[in-house]
Design an enzyme around this catalytic site. Structure first.
Site, mmCIF file in Angstrom:
data_model
loop_
_atom_site.group_PDB
_atom_site.id
_atom_site.type_symbol
_atom_site.label_atom_id
_atom_site.label_comp_id
_atom_site.label_asym_id
_atom_site.label_seq_id
_atom_site.Cartn_x
_atom_site.Cartn_y
_atom_site.Cartn_z
ATOM 1 N N ASP A 256 11.033 -10.781 40.834
ATOM 2 C CA ASP A 256 9.570 -10.701 40.737
ATOM 3 C C ASP A 256 8.934 -11.127 42.058
ATOM 4 O OD1 ASP A 256 7.072 -10.358 39.541
ATOM 5 O OD2 ASP A 256 7.049 -12.358 38.657
ATOM 6 N N LYS B 230 -1.872 1.297 40.881
ATOM 7 C CA LYS B 230 -0.500 0.934 40.502
ATOM 8 C C LYS B 230 0.478 1.106 41.668
ATOM 9 C CE LYS B 230 -0.771 3.883 37.114
ATOM 10 N NZ LYS B 230 -0.471 4.702 35.918
#
Ligand SMILES: CCCCC/C=C\C/C=C\C/C=C\C/C=C\CCCC(=O)SCCNC(=O)CCNC(=O)[C@H](O)C(C)(C)COP(=O)(O)OP(=O)(O)OC[C@H]1O[C@@H](n2cnc3c(N)ncnc32)[C@H](O)[C@@H]1OP(=O)(O)O
Length: 262
Positions: free
Chosen positions: A180, A226
């Protein structure tokens, strides 16, 4: 609150930001400033320097410098990538190479921690999850190199003994955390302020504690707000595949962290 933060950032940069951007909201100003910080860090940081435009301390510690907990393997891969940051030209002069080492600090912008909802004590003590243990080598030792042109980055990661999950091996949550972090760093570098919307992970082989691995992240595509990133975790010689992942980051305005949708 947002106006106060924007003013603070403005004053930290000689007012040039605030004065030159009348008519731009504090949200937009902060987003631009954070993106500018990420990009300018990349442009200005030399491999062994800790100098940066980071506004909250004149000499913040860059946690991605080599330390005594690094194994010879970690140090070698680090040195190899540092060698790709600066190359020697034909006349012997140093030239900028395609890679840059990103600095890594142990806290984010003070007010990014959901500010108004947190006590001053919590705000003062908040630290980036991956940089919050003082004991060198115990948890996440990592350094990220970015290749701006190729829109990708490589993280050299050494997994410390406090990251144990299955006996002798790295916890899947710790692997998710570093993925992440690395994919988020690349997405933030390319797209400005973002948050993780989706993270898909396939664990292919158990990762022994103490391993040094490479986390390769690359831009897949950007569609409106996005940013899609792909990721592979391999051994340093890339012969062994540990983990594969895809991640979606959605661009946010700073107001997003204060509960406003914009
Ligand atoms: C001061 C600000 C600082 C912010 C940080 C800035 C930069 C950081 C840069 C570098 C960072 C350095 C190191 C990185 C370290 C760590 C990185 C870790 C980051 C995290 O660890 S962060 C924590 C976990 N994260 C959350 O806590 C998010 C909770 N969540 C939300 O806050 C919202 O949910 C949000 C923002 C995700 C979206 O909300 P939203 O309202 O802005 O956007 P919206 O819903 O309109 O979606 C727009 C388009 O994304 C599509 N979409 C949305 N979600 C989707 C999903 N799950 N799957 C598939 N598609 C999805 C929609 O379908 C639409 O698609 P379309 O455009 O095609 O219609």
């Amino acid at each position: 609150m947002l106006r106060h933060i924007a003013r603070r950032l403005g004053s930290l940069h000689g007012q040039q930001i605030f004065n030159g951007l009348k008519g731009i909201s504090p949200d937009q100003l902060l987003s631009k400033e954070i993106h500018r910080h990420l990009q300018s860090s990349l442009e200005t940081i030399s491999p062994i320097s800790t100098t940066s435009l980071w506004p909250f301390s004149s000499q913040p510690r860059d946690f991605s410098q080599p330390n005594s907990s690094w194994s010879p393997e970690m140090r070698k891969v680090y040195d190899d990538y540092i060698g790709l940051c600066d190359t020697d030209s034909e006349n012997g002069e140093k030239q900028k190479g395609p890679w840059r080492k990103l600095p890594s600090y142990n806290r984010s912008i003070k007010y990014a921690t959901a500010g108004i909802h947190l006590s001053k004590l919590i705000q003062a003590k908040a630290r980036l999850f991956t940089r919050n243990v003082k004991d060198q080598g115990a948890t996440f030792e990592y350094v990220v190199f970015v290749n701006k042109e190729e829109k990708r980055c490589v993280c050299v990661f050494q997994a410390g003994h406090l990251l144990e999950g299955a006996p002798g091996h790295v916890h899947g949550g710790a692997i998710a955390t570093i993925i992440d972090t690395v994919t988020g760093t690349l997405a933030g570098f390319l797209s400005g302020p973002i948050m993780t919307a989706n993270l898909n992970i396939d664990y292919r082989s158990p990762m022994p504690l103490g391993s040094v691995v490479l986390i390769h992240s690359a831009l897949d595509r950007i569609e409106r707000k996005k940013t899609y990133i792909t990721c592979k975790v391999t051994s340093t010689d890339e012969s062994k595949l540990y983990t594969e992942a895809t991640a979606l980051f959605v661009s946010i305005g700073v107001g997003h962290l204060f509960g406003s949708r914009n």
